[in-house]
Design a protein around this motif. Structure first.
Motif, PDB file in Angstrom:
ATOM      1  N   LEU A 271       0.822  -1.461  -0.238  1.00 38.48           N
ATOM      2  CA  LEU A 271       0.298   0.198  -0.172  1.00 38.48           C
ATOM      3  C   LEU A 271       0.986   1.554  -0.137  1.00 38.48           C
ATOM      4  O   LEU A 271       0.316   1.984  -0.500  1.00 38.48           O
ATOM      5  CB  LEU A 271      -0.839  -0.011   1.081  1.00 38.48           C
ATOM      6  N   SER A 272       2.104   1.485   0.848  1.00 34.50           N
ATOM      7  CA  SER A 272       2.433   2.249   0.740  1.00 34.50           C
ATOM      8  C   SER A 272       3.876   2.234  -0.734  1.00 34.50           C
ATOM      9  O   SER A 272       3.749   3.970  -1.364  1.00 34.50           O
ATOM     10  CB  SER A 272       4.065   2.226   2.170  1.00 34.50           C
TER      11      SER A 272
ATOM     12  N   GLY B 154      -4.453  12.444   2.531  1.00 31.28           N
ATOM     13  CA  GLY B 154      -3.210  13.074   1.254  1.00 31.28           C
ATOM     14  C   GLY B 154      -2.099  13.741   1.613  1.00 31.28           C
ATOM     15  O   GLY B 154      -0.998  13.404   1.197  1.00 31.28           O
ATOM     16  N   ARG B 155      -1.766  13.519   2.747  1.00 29.67           N
ATOM     17  CA  ARG B 155      -0.653  14.128   3.511  1.00 29.67           C
ATOM     18  C   ARG B 155       0.460  13.634   3.863  1.00 29.67           C
ATOM     19  O   ARG B 155       0.149  12.173   3.658  1.00 29.67           O
ATOM     20  CB  ARG B 155      -0.801  14.551   5.612  1.00 29.67           C
TER      21      ARG B 155
ATOM     22  N   VAL C 147      -2.416   0.804   8.164  1.00 23.33           N
ATOM     23  CA  VAL C 147      -3.387   0.271   7.861  1.00 23.33           C
ATOM     24  C   VAL C 147      -4.950  -0.519   8.026  1.00 23.33           C
ATOM     25  O   VAL C 147      -5.043  -0.352   9.383  1.00 23.33           O
ATOM     26  CB  VAL C 147      -2.327  -1.288   7.022  1.00 23.33           C
ATOM     27  N   HIS C 148      -5.943   0.359   7.766  1.00 22.77           N
ATOM     28  CA  HIS C 148      -6.960   0.153   7.723  1.00 22.77           C
ATOM     29  C   HIS C 148      -8.018  -0.742   7.207  1.00 22.77           C
ATOM     30  O   HIS C 148      -7.976  -1.165   6.642  1.00 22.77           O
ATOM     31  CB  HIS C 148      -7.861   1.905   8.198  1.00 22.77           C
TER      32      HIS C 148
ATOM     33  N   LEU D  46      -3.456   4.985   6.343  1.00 20.37           N
ATOM     34  CA  LEU D  46      -4.101   6.071   6.714  1.00 20.37           C
ATOM     35  C   LEU D  46      -3.146   6.669   7.884  1.00 20.37           C
ATOM     36  O   LEU D  46      -2.669   5.640   8.484  1.00 20.37           O
ATOM     37  CB  LEU D  46      -5.302   6.280   7.438  1.00 20.37           C
ATOM     38  N   CYS D  47      -3.285   8.211   8.107  1.00 23.36           N
ATOM     39  CA  CYS D  47      -2.937   8.536   9.100  1.00 23.36           C
ATOM     40  C   CYS D  47      -3.397   8.240  10.511  1.00 23.36           C
ATOM     41  O   CYS D  47      -4.378   7.858  10.837  1.00 23.36           O
ATOM     42  CB  CYS D  47      -2.394   9.559   8.268  1.00 23.36           C
TER      43      CYS D  47
END
Length: 630
Positions: free
Chosen positions: A530-531, A542-543, A550-551, A581-582
């Motif tokens: 994913l990264s 989007g940051r 991972v969600h 996600l952050c």
């Protein structure tokens, strides 16, 4: 006191200069904000910080405000230690070990107390103690035992204490501390930690003895108490005597061995022409030299020495008796049990404390130890890997490879970390090279069959795409390809054998370990893919440049209730449409935490608005419609 970071170093210098000095004003040092910040950083770096106490807080809740409030409570005497949460971990095959998990605030205070105690007691601790001490390991304790065997070991007392951490009386702990500490506020702070109580299954139980395992101050407190036992062994029984002087060492030379050396020196000088030949011919001299060399091999060079060598690692200790009888060994064992019970309130384990002959095998610190005899009668210690330890390792690797749901990269990294750490510890065994070579083949075939089952291919087809030369070791091995195109080879180069008598200890794994929890459905390979696919940015806001997680939309814990077994949990994590996600966006997706679903009232009152605002427009609208449906 202006710089609390230099104060522990100053305490260490004072303790080393005067072993009988009593220290005061230590409570003022613990309440300093700088020392608490350093202790909080230690708690944050510890993996145990992810486990919550009775307040539900983890290391994520450590903040500047928490440290400020904690320093204020300590300064005004308002700090009170809370009860610890009781948890159990496996011990042996059927037993369980009880752990006490303090709250995050209590862990920070315990870390600060442990740092102060370490500065005071570390300079006076005896060298025979190697457990829970900085810069020391089990290998040093084994090295001490191995050197004693060369002095002529006869009997070995292998000792163990019954629930040492749980049965240590609080009065004994505080009495031992008062021998070096005269600050009663500091003593009372430790008393609060010891008597905070335990909460298990919702019920509170007071504690009258023991230092709960799991606390950061428990190891140093146990060493403080058992230090009295170390001093008694060395002072009363003269264990671990100092090295012999040159004159004393020369007095131990065997007269018969010295006589052969004198003959060899005279015959070699005659052959070299430095002295006359006499009545012997050169051929006779060479024959005499060969016969003397052969006879000297069967004669010990020095005479046996009568001594006691004592070593301790945590609550496991061993006493090696050289030139002592079995009756004397039994007397020492009984005396040790009486002294421990009378002065420290500890009980010697009746079954695990045994007297073993020097040529019999016994288990100590994970190794099998057994004495061996040379041709000249001298003795040395042989270390070997226990067969059950090797069987447990193979069983674990085989169980991992049986789950084809595990991602390839996660399995390879887990197996590599397990084998690397296991072999680094057992590299001092004399049969290490033979067993490591065998384990290399076991790991190779287990991972090869895993790839065959996962891709439903024959081993021949697997070798065409997953077999190559490892550039680090130069050996051919199985590999998998990561998301960035790098090859990750399976463990194929075991460490070289190292003598336990060497001064360098290499039993430390310095290679970083990636965070993997595939057994709970969270995959390292999935996070890497994913990264790479998202360009290292949050898919919600989007940051970039932040820590990403991972969600999983479906909760893995609830999935586990419906379908039991690790295989179903692993498959659940792989089959979901996950997001990267952050931390802030991930918290919006879990407004009620990670342990339960939001209530229906939260849906109706619109408390999930923050969660839906971070989603794309179409998905957010769908979530809002689902939230207001009856």
């Amino acid at each position: 006191m202006a710089d609390p970071f230099r104060e522990p170093e100053h305490l260490s210098k004072l303790a080393a200069a005067d072993p009988r000095k009593r220290f005061g004003r230590l409570y003022r040092l613990v309440r300093q904000a700088g020392l608490l910040a350093a202790a909080a950083e230690h708690v944050r770096q510890n993996t145990g910080g992810r486990t919550a106490g009775i307040d539900g807080q983890t290391r994520r809740q450590i903040s500047t405000e928490m440290l400020t409030d904690l320093a204020t409570d300590l300064a005004h005497g308002r700090y009170r230690a809370k009860a610890v949460r009781r948890a159990y971990i496996p011990k042996g095959k059927t037993g369980r070990r009880a752990l006490g998990i303090p709250t995050i605030r209590d862990r920070i205070v315990q870390a600060a107390v442990a740092q102060v105690l370490e500065a005071i007691y570390e300079p006076i601790f005896r060298t025979c103690s190697t457990g829970f001490r900085p810069g020391r390991s089990t290998i040093e304790c084994l090295r001490h035992v191995a050197r004693t065997y060369r002095a002529g070991a006869t009997w070995i007392i292998e000792g163990d204490l019954v629930k040492c951490f749980d049965s240590m009386p609080h009065g004994v702990i505080l009495t031992c501390l008062r021998k070096r500490i005269k600050d009663e506020r500091f003593i009372d702070l430790i008393r609060q930690m010891l008597q905070a109580g335990v909460i298990e299954e919702g019920s509170y139980t007071r504690t009258y003895s023991g230092t709960p395992q799991g606390g950061l101050a428990s190891p140093i407190l146990s060493n403080v108490v058992l230090h009295e036992f170390d001093c008694w062994m060395e002072d009363q029984w003269h264990a671990n005597p100092p090295p012999l002087t040159a004159r004393q060492q020369n007095a131990r030379v065997n007269p018969e061995y010295a006589r052969h050396n004198r003959k060899l020196a005279r015959w070699r000088a005659q052959l070299a022409g430095r002295i006359p030949l006499g009545r012997h011919t050169p051929e006779v001299l060479r024959t005499n030299i060969q016969a003397a060399l052969k006879a000297r091999k069967c004669i010990p060079s020095v005479l046996p020495r009568r001594l006691i060598a004592y070593g301790r690692y945590a609550d496991d200790y061993v006493a090696v008796l050289c030139q002592y009888s079995k009756r004397e060994a039994q007397h020492l064992k009984t005396t040790m049990a009486d002294w421990l019970q009378r002065h420290l309130g500890l009980t010697q384990h009746p079954l695990k404390t045994r007297i073993t002959h020097w040529d019999k095998r016994f288990r100590f610190l994970g190794y099998d130890l057994r004495g061996q005899r040379n041709l000249n009668g001298t003795r040395w210690l042989r270390l070997s890997i226990p067969p059950e330890k090797e069987r447990e390792l193979k069983k674990k690797i085989k169980r991992w490879c049986s789950y084809t749901q595990i991602p390839e990269l996660d399995l390879f990294l887990s197996v590599n970390a397990q084998m690397r750490g296991w072999t680094q510890y057992f590299r001092y065994a004399h049969n290490a090279t033979q067993r490591f070579t065998y384990l290399t083949g076991v790991v190779y075939w287990l991972t090869a069959h895993y790839l065959g089952r996962k891709h439903r291919r024959s081993l021949r087809r697997v070798m065409r795409t997953h077999y190559g030369v490892d550039p680090k070791s130069g050996k051919q091995a199985v590999y998998v390809t990561g998301s960035r195109g790098q090859r990750v080879f399976i463990w194929n180069k075991p460490p070289q054998w190292c003598s336990v008598l060497s001064k360098v200890v290499n039993a430390k794994d310095i290679q970083p370990l990636p965070l993997m929890s595939w057994a709970q459905g969270r995959s390292y390979e999935q996070r890497q893919e994913l990264s790479t696919a998202t360009g290292h940015q949050c898919q919600c806001c989007g940051r970039t440049g932040l820590r990403l997680v991972v969600h999983h939309p479906n909760r893995l814990g609830q999935r586990r209730k419906r379908k039991r077994g690790p295989a179903n949990v692993i498959a659940s994590g792989q089959q979901q449409q996950v997001k990267l996600l952050c931390l802030e966006c991930h918290q919006h997706h879990h407004p009620d935490g990670w342990r339960g679903k939001p209530t229906r009232r939260q849906h109706v009152t619109g408390e999930l608005g923050a969660a839906t605002s971070c989603l794309p427009s179409s998905e957010g609208a769908g979530r809002r419609r689902a939230a207001v449906m009856p």
